[in-house]
Design a protein around this motif. Sequence first.
Motif, PDB file in Angstrom:
ATOM      1  N   UNK A   1     -96.181 -48.676 -10.251  1.00 27.08           N
ATOM      2  CA  UNK A   1     -96.247 -48.254  -9.085  1.00 27.08           C
ATOM      3  C   UNK A   1     -95.476 -46.890  -8.993  1.00 27.08           C
ATOM      4  N   UNK A   2     -96.141 -45.963  -8.113  1.00 29.05           N
ATOM      5  CA  UNK A   2     -95.609 -44.769  -7.609  1.00 29.05           C
ATOM      6  C   UNK A   2     -95.069 -44.530  -6.087  1.00 29.05           C
ATOM      7  N   UNK A   3     -93.747 -44.339  -6.244  1.00 26.30           N
ATOM      8  CA  UNK A   3     -93.335 -44.119  -4.766  1.00 26.30           C
ATOM      9  C   UNK A   3     -93.858 -43.335  -3.924  1.00 26.30           C
ATOM     10  N   UNK A   4     -94.260 -41.905  -4.376  1.00 25.65           N
ATOM     11  CA  UNK A   4     -94.641 -40.906  -3.587  1.00 25.65           C
ATOM     12  C   UNK A   4     -96.218 -41.469  -2.939  1.00 25.65           C
ATOM     13  N   UNK A   5     -96.830 -42.325  -3.668  1.00 21.60           N
ATOM     14  CA  UNK A   5     -98.285 -42.738  -3.383  1.00 21.60           C
ATOM     15  C   UNK A   5     -98.013 -43.717  -2.494  1.00 21.60           C
ATOM     16  N   UNK A   6     -97.200 -44.491  -2.593  1.00 16.53           N
ATOM     17  CA  UNK A   6     -96.807 -45.538  -1.601  1.00 16.53           C
ATOM     18  C   UNK A   6     -96.394 -44.936  -0.254  1.00 16.53           C
ATOM     19  N   UNK A   7     -95.524 -44.042  -0.168  1.00 18.27           N
ATOM     20  CA  UNK A   7     -95.124 -43.426   0.964  1.00 18.27           C
ATOM     21  C   UNK A   7     -96.200 -42.584   1.893  1.00 18.27           C
TER      22      UNK A   7
ATOM     23  N   UNK B   1     -87.853 -50.400  -3.216  1.00 14.35           N
ATOM     24  CA  UNK B   1     -88.325 -49.608  -4.437  1.00 14.35           C
ATOM     25  C   UNK B   1     -87.004 -49.979  -5.377  1.00 14.35           C
ATOM     26  N   UNK B   2     -85.879 -49.729  -4.790  1.00 13.79           N
ATOM     27  CA  UNK B   2     -84.604 -50.091  -5.638  1.00 13.79           C
ATOM     28  C   UNK B   2     -84.460 -51.570  -6.336  1.00 13.79           C
TER      29      UNK B   2
ATOM     30  N   UNK C   1     -89.322 -46.397   6.263  1.00 18.26           N
ATOM     31  CA  UNK C   1     -88.756 -45.565   5.319  1.00 18.26           C
ATOM     32  C   UNK C   1     -87.569 -46.139   4.482  1.00 18.26           C
ATOM     33  N   UNK C   2     -86.741 -46.887   5.458  1.00 13.97           N
ATOM     34  CA  UNK C   2     -85.598 -47.510   4.920  1.00 13.97           C
ATOM     35  C   UNK C   2     -85.934 -48.716   4.008  1.00 13.97           C
ATOM     36  N   UNK C   3     -86.893 -49.661   4.662  1.00 16.78           N
ATOM     37  CA  UNK C   3     -87.616 -50.792   3.754  1.00 16.78           C
ATOM     38  C   UNK C   3     -88.153 -50.267   2.508  1.00 16.78           C
TER      39      UNK C   3
END
Length: 438
Positions: A241-247, A357-358, A350-352
């Motif tokens: 999974x890619x964090x930027x894509x998810x955002x 992700x962590x 954004x917080x969730x």
Amino acid sequence: MKKHHIIIFLLALPYFISAQDRVDLKRCIEIGLERNYEIRITRNDEQVADNNRTIGNAGYLPYLNLNSGYSGTINNTKQRLTSGDITKNNGVHNQALNAGINLDWTVFDGFNIQANYGRLKELQQIGELNTRLAIENFVLNISNEYYNYIQQKIRLDNLRYAVKLSRERLRIVEARYSIGAGSRLELQQAKVDFNADSSMLIKQNEVIFTSRVQINQLMAMDNVEEPLYITDSIIEFNSLLNRDDIWQNLQVSNVFLQLYKRDKNISVLDLKAIQSQYFPYLKVNAGYGFTQNMYEIGSVARQKNMGFNYGLTVGFNIFDGFNRERKRKNAKIEVQTKELQYQQVELSLRTDLSKMWMAYQNNMELTNLEKENLQTAHDNYEIALERYKLGDLSGIELREAQNSLLEAEDRLVQAQYNTKLCEISLIQISGNILSYIY
């Protein structure tokens, strides 16, 4: 076997066969989408919102009414003529009959109609989003429970293996005790450990039963205790999974953001509806009717009228006690409030995302670590068992090695399950959880 018994058996055979069919997560979701009560109720609400989105409901179309009536009067009359004569009539019965068709149409009311129609469209979109939200929550819940079911079945296998190991230890101790090479204390401890593992195995069957019932409830099965045979036996997760894509997907597709955006749009339309009160309004009316009056006395016995009538009404509210201005100010504040709520939800998401992700990365690392630990614990137990058979290791030390192996197995499946939950939550928050269906 009697003929009718054979027929009943053949008719029931497909059911028994289908009951043994194995299902995967996709199939569970498909069944639930058709049967789940919450989804069906939400879809009905969506249909109501679809039905309400019409130009007639917004006020674009005129009203056309057909009416008729009959009325009468019975009076005692007394008339004084200019000549001074007085005439009296008692029980005079006059009658009136009417029928007609009337049209009333608001042509312009300061763009209030346009605001109403825009509001209906937004409510329709909210209905669709609520249905999507119900589906997403269902997919999330059944996915989590599906993998929990796999996790519990893996634990069941691990506990069965633990019972098998305890049984082997008990066999060895009994054999030693029978030839006088072992102590009664060691035999009793082996029995206690065997019974403890058997007890955990029995309790685990209850946990699996509860999970199965929960899945059947989510699928709205008639029999929630119906057996469930799944195709998956391990928990696999996507480690790419890619964090930027998810955002980016979250900002476009997240259903909560979409709902708050629609809610903000409705507050803007409410403001426009209030501002429409600063404009004049124009109404058109027309009709075609028939009236007939019947008089009991007088020079005219009956009178009929048939014809067309029409009219225009233009109006404007000059002063309403400053209520219009008060409503406008409050509506502007409401628009600002909705914008703040939207930003608040965006920040919360954004917080969730950061926390999820962590947890996702952390649990992947734990999974890799627990795989190594499991292999080490398994090797340790094999060594301990060989030493125990040779009499170089006590039963307590063997039990510790066995517990270490069981705990390592449990920690691994827990890390895999937690990683999968994080993956599902990340996909949901990005607005793409429906990809589980396809």
